[in-house]
Design a protein around this motif. Structure first.
Motif, PDB file in Angstrom:
ATOM      1  N   ILE A  47      -4.759  17.191  -6.551  1.00 30.40           N
ATOM      2  CA  ILE A  47      -5.233  15.804  -6.525  1.00 30.40           C
ATOM      3  C   ILE A  47      -4.779  15.171  -5.222  1.00 30.40           C
ATOM      4  O   ILE A  47      -3.602  15.269  -4.855  1.00 30.40           O
ATOM      5  N   SER A  48      -5.709  14.527  -4.534  1.00 26.68           N
ATOM      6  CA  SER A  48      -5.384  13.772  -3.326  1.00 26.68           C
ATOM      7  C   SER A  48      -5.731  12.311  -3.565  1.00 26.68           C
ATOM      8  O   SER A  48      -6.784  12.004  -4.119  1.00 26.68           O
ATOM      9  N   ILE A  49      -4.841  11.441  -3.136  1.00 28.79           N
ATOM     10  CA  ILE A  49      -5.123  10.002  -3.214  1.00 28.79           C
ATOM     11  C   ILE A  49      -5.894   9.637  -1.955  1.00 28.79           C
ATOM     12  O   ILE A  49      -5.375   9.723  -0.851  1.00 28.79           O
ATOM     13  N   ARG A  96       0.835  -1.201   0.000  1.00 34.43           N
ATOM     14  CA  ARG A  96       0.000   0.000   0.000  1.00 34.43           C
ATOM     15  C   ARG A  96       0.875   1.258   0.000  1.00 34.43           C
ATOM     16  O   ARG A  96       0.618   2.192  -0.750  1.00 34.43           O
ATOM     17  N   ARG A  97       1.919   1.265   0.823  1.00 40.81           N
ATOM     18  CA  ARG A  97       2.831   2.427   0.861  1.00 40.81           C
ATOM     19  C   ARG A  97       3.533   2.613  -0.477  1.00 40.81           C
ATOM     20  O   ARG A  97       3.640   3.727  -0.991  1.00 40.81           O
ATOM     21  N   ILE A  98       4.020   1.519  -1.051  1.00 37.36           N
ATOM     22  CA  ILE A  98       4.720   1.590  -2.343  1.00 37.36           C
ATOM     23  C   ILE A  98       3.781   2.124  -3.424  1.00 37.36           C
ATOM     24  O   ILE A  98       4.152   3.017  -4.185  1.00 37.36           O
ATOM     25  N   LEU A  99       2.571   1.598  -3.483  1.00 34.16           N
ATOM     26  CA  LEU A  99       1.617   2.034  -4.503  1.00 34.16           C
ATOM     27  C   LEU A  99       1.199   3.494  -4.297  1.00 34.16           C
ATOM     28  O   LEU A  99       0.966   4.220  -5.257  1.00 34.16           O
ATOM     29  N   THR A 100       1.127   3.934  -3.052  1.00 34.80           N
ATOM     30  CA  THR A 100       0.808   5.338  -2.767  1.00 34.80           C
ATOM     31  C   THR A 100       1.954   6.238  -3.210  1.00 34.80           C
ATOM     32  O   THR A 100       1.728   7.287  -3.832  1.00 34.80           O
ATOM     33  N   ILE A 101       3.188   5.839  -2.945  1.00 35.77           N
ATOM     34  CA  ILE A 101       4.355   6.620  -3.387  1.00 35.77           C
ATOM     35  C   ILE A 101       4.394   6.695  -4.912  1.00 35.77           C
ATOM     36  O   ILE A 101       4.622   7.756  -5.492  1.00 35.77           O
ATOM     37  N   ILE A 102       4.149   5.569  -5.566  1.00 34.36           N
ATOM     38  CA  ILE A 102       4.092   5.562  -7.038  1.00 34.36           C
ATOM     39  C   ILE A 102       2.984   6.506  -7.506  1.00 34.36           C
ATOM     40  O   ILE A 102       3.178   7.299  -8.421  1.00 34.36           O
ATOM     41  N   GLY A 103       1.830   6.447  -6.857  1.00 32.42           N
ATOM     42  CA  GLY A 103       0.710   7.317  -7.211  1.00 32.42           C
ATOM     43  C   GLY A 103       1.061   8.789  -7.082  1.00 32.42           C
ATOM     44  O   GLY A 103       0.676   9.607  -7.928  1.00 32.42           O
ATOM     45  N   GLU A 104       1.816   9.142  -6.056  1.00 30.36           N
ATOM     46  CA  GLU A 104       2.236  10.543  -5.874  1.00 30.36           C
ATOM     47  C   GLU A 104       3.075  11.003  -7.062  1.00 30.36           C
ATOM     48  O   GLU A 104       2.969  12.143  -7.499  1.00 30.36           O
ATOM     49  N   SER A 105       3.910  10.106  -7.600  1.00 33.83           N
ATOM     50  CA  SER A 105       4.752  10.480  -8.741  1.00 33.83           C
ATOM     51  C   SER A 105       3.974  10.506 -10.058  1.00 33.83           C
ATOM     52  O   SER A 105       4.481  10.989 -11.064  1.00 33.83           O
ATOM     53  N   LEU A 106       2.733  10.012 -10.034  1.00 34.83           N
ATOM     54  CA  LEU A 106       1.910   9.966 -11.250  1.00 34.83           C
ATOM     55  C   LEU A 106       0.827  11.044 -11.284  1.00 34.83           C
ATOM     56  O   LEU A 106      -0.067  10.997 -12.118  1.00 34.83           O
ATOM     57  N   LYS A 107       0.925  12.043 -10.422  1.00 31.69           N
ATOM     58  CA  LYS A 107      -0.142  13.047 -10.340  1.00 31.69           C
ATOM     59  C   LYS A 107      -0.349  13.798 -11.652  1.00 31.69           C
ATOM     60  O   LYS A 107      -1.477  14.124 -11.998  1.00 31.69           O
ATOM     61  N   GLU A 108       0.709  14.075 -12.391  1.00 28.07           N
ATOM     62  CA  GLU A 108       0.538  14.740 -13.690  1.00 28.07           C
ATOM     63  C   GLU A 108      -0.240  13.843 -14.652  1.00 28.07           C
ATOM     64  O   GLU A 108      -1.098  14.316 -15.389  1.00 28.07           O
ATOM     65  N   TYR A 109       0.065  12.565 -14.636  1.00 27.19           N
ATOM     66  CA  TYR A 109      -0.689  11.611 -15.454  1.00 27.19           C
ATOM     67  C   TYR A 109      -2.162  11.609 -15.036  1.00 27.19           C
ATOM     68  O   TYR A 109      -3.057  11.618 -15.868  1.00 27.19           O
ATOM     69  N   ILE A 119       2.696   2.099 -21.791  1.00 25.74           N
ATOM     70  CA  ILE A 119       3.479   2.177 -20.555  1.00 25.74           C
ATOM     71  C   ILE A 119       3.516   3.647 -20.158  1.00 25.74           C
ATOM     72  O   ILE A 119       3.891   4.500 -20.958  1.00 25.74           O
ATOM     73  N   ILE A 120       3.126   3.934 -18.916  1.00 20.62           N
ATOM     74  CA  ILE A 120       3.159   5.322 -18.464  1.00 20.62           C
ATOM     75  C   ILE A 120       4.301   5.589 -17.487  1.00 20.62           C
ATOM     76  O   ILE A 120       4.599   6.734 -17.181  1.00 20.62           O
ATOM     77  N   TYR A 121       4.930   4.515 -17.006  1.00 21.41           N
ATOM     78  CA  TYR A 121       6.029   4.678 -16.051  1.00 21.41           C
ATOM     79  C   TYR A 121       6.837   3.396 -16.059  1.00 21.41           C
ATOM     80  O   TYR A 121       6.282   2.309 -16.111  1.00 21.41           O
ATOM     81  N   LYS A 122       8.154   3.553 -16.011  1.00 22.99           N
ATOM     82  CA  LYS A 122       8.998   2.373 -15.823  1.00 22.99           C
ATOM     83  C   LYS A 122      10.221   2.777 -15.028  1.00 22.99           C
ATOM     84  O   LYS A 122      10.725   3.890 -15.141  1.00 22.99           O
ATOM     85  N   SER A 123      10.682   1.856 -14.202  1.00 20.98           N
ATOM     86  CA  SER A 123      11.831   2.095 -13.339  1.00 20.98           C
ATOM     87  C   SER A 123      12.693   0.838 -13.306  1.00 20.98           C
ATOM     88  O   SER A 123      12.285  -0.183 -12.763  1.00 20.98           O
ATOM     89  N   ALA A 124      13.877   0.943 -13.911  1.00 25.36           N
ATOM     90  CA  ALA A 124      14.806  -0.189 -13.890  1.00 25.36           C
ATOM     91  C   ALA A 124      15.283  -0.450 -12.465  1.00 25.36           C
ATOM     92  O   ALA A 124      15.486  -1.598 -12.070  1.00 25.36           O
ATOM     93  N   LYS A 125      15.439   0.620 -11.697  1.00 26.03           N
ATOM     94  CA  LYS A 125      15.900   0.480 -10.309  1.00 26.03           C
ATOM     95  C   LYS A 125      14.930  -0.383  -9.505  1.00 26.03           C
ATOM     96  O   LYS A 125      15.338  -1.264  -8.768  1.00 26.03           O
ATOM     97  N   ASN A 126      13.625  -0.120  -9.663  1.00 20.95           N
ATOM     98  CA  ASN A 126      12.606  -0.867  -8.920  1.00 20.95           C
ATOM     99  C   ASN A 126      12.059  -2.069  -9.682  1.00 20.95           C
ATOM    100  O   ASN A 126      11.186  -2.763  -9.179  1.00 20.95           O
ATOM    101  N   LYS A 127      12.544  -2.258 -10.924  1.00 26.03           N
ATOM    102  CA  LYS A 127      12.057  -3.331 -11.792  1.00 26.03           C
ATOM    103  C   LYS A 127      10.531  -3.287 -11.889  1.00 26.03           C
ATOM    104  O   LYS A 127       9.850  -4.290 -11.745  1.00 26.03           O
ATOM    105  N   CYS A 128      10.028  -2.082 -12.139  1.00 27.46           N
ATOM    106  CA  CYS A 128       8.594  -1.823 -12.131  1.00 27.46           C
ATOM    107  C   CYS A 128       8.166  -1.185 -13.440  1.00 27.46           C
ATOM    108  O   CYS A 128       8.835  -0.282 -13.949  1.00 27.46           O
ATOM    109  N   ILE A 129       7.048  -1.658 -13.988  1.00 22.42           N
ATOM    110  CA  ILE A 129       6.449  -1.101 -15.198  1.00 22.42           C
ATOM    111  C   ILE A 129       4.983  -0.845 -14.879  1.00 22.42           C
ATOM    112  O   ILE A 129       4.300  -1.705 -14.315  1.00 22.42           O
TER     113      ILE A 129
END
Length: 157
Positions: free
Chosen positions: A47-49, A18-31, A118-128
């Motif tokens: 925008i508030s999550i 939940r924390r990880i997805l919320t942090i990801i969501g914060e970085s997607l506010k422009e999207y 794909i709207i976001y990808k992070s090699a560091k976190n291995k996340c798409i």
């Protein structure tokens, strides 16, 4: 967010996700702003999550989460659906990106087949993160906008 059981370990994993997805969501506010503007023709300022929920599916090489972001803006409440995929290792992450590029380019000649962007990808976190759409659309609504090309594609499925 769905929980498999109530063990302390599972509870910790649940809160961590939940924390990880919320942090990801914060970085997607422009999207999120762009998606809401596309739906309403109004660009929200803030925008508030409110909540993040997830349904997950596991394979040997990755974890895929169908994530719902419940958002609040000065123009109302909105829901954004995303597909968040965490790869097990760097090799699986690179293969996922490669497969996506091959699939995207080969399906360009089939307009009725949608490959989510794909709207976001992070090699560091291995996340798409893939776009899964904004809000729900009923089957009846989709049929009302169907063309003969869509009918042929639907028949092929």
């Amino acid at each position: 967010m769905q929980k498999a059981n109530n063990s302390p370990n599972n509870e910790k994993n649940f809160e961590k996700l939940r924390r990880i997805l919320t942090i990801i969501g914060e970085s997607l506010k422009e999207y999120f702003k762009q998606s809401i503007e596309k739906e309403t023709n109004i660009t929200p300022n803030e925008i508030s999550i409110i909540d993040v929920t997830s349904q997950d599916f596991h394979s040997s090489r990755s974890k895929t989460h169908f994530v719902t972001y419940n958002l609040e803006t000065e123009i109302g409440k909105h829901v954004v659906y995303l597909i968040v995929k965490f790869s097990k290792d760097e090799e699986a992450y690179i293969k996922e990106i490669s497969n996506y590029e091959i699939l995207s380019s080969s399906l360009k000649s089939y307009p009725c087949v949608l490959v989510p962007p794909i709207i976001y990808k992070s090699a560091k976190n291995k996340c798409i993160i893939y776009e899964a759409g904004l809000g729900a659309v009923s089957y009846t609504h989709l049929r009302a906008h169907e063309t003969s090309l869509h009918l042929v594609c639907r028949l092929l499925l």
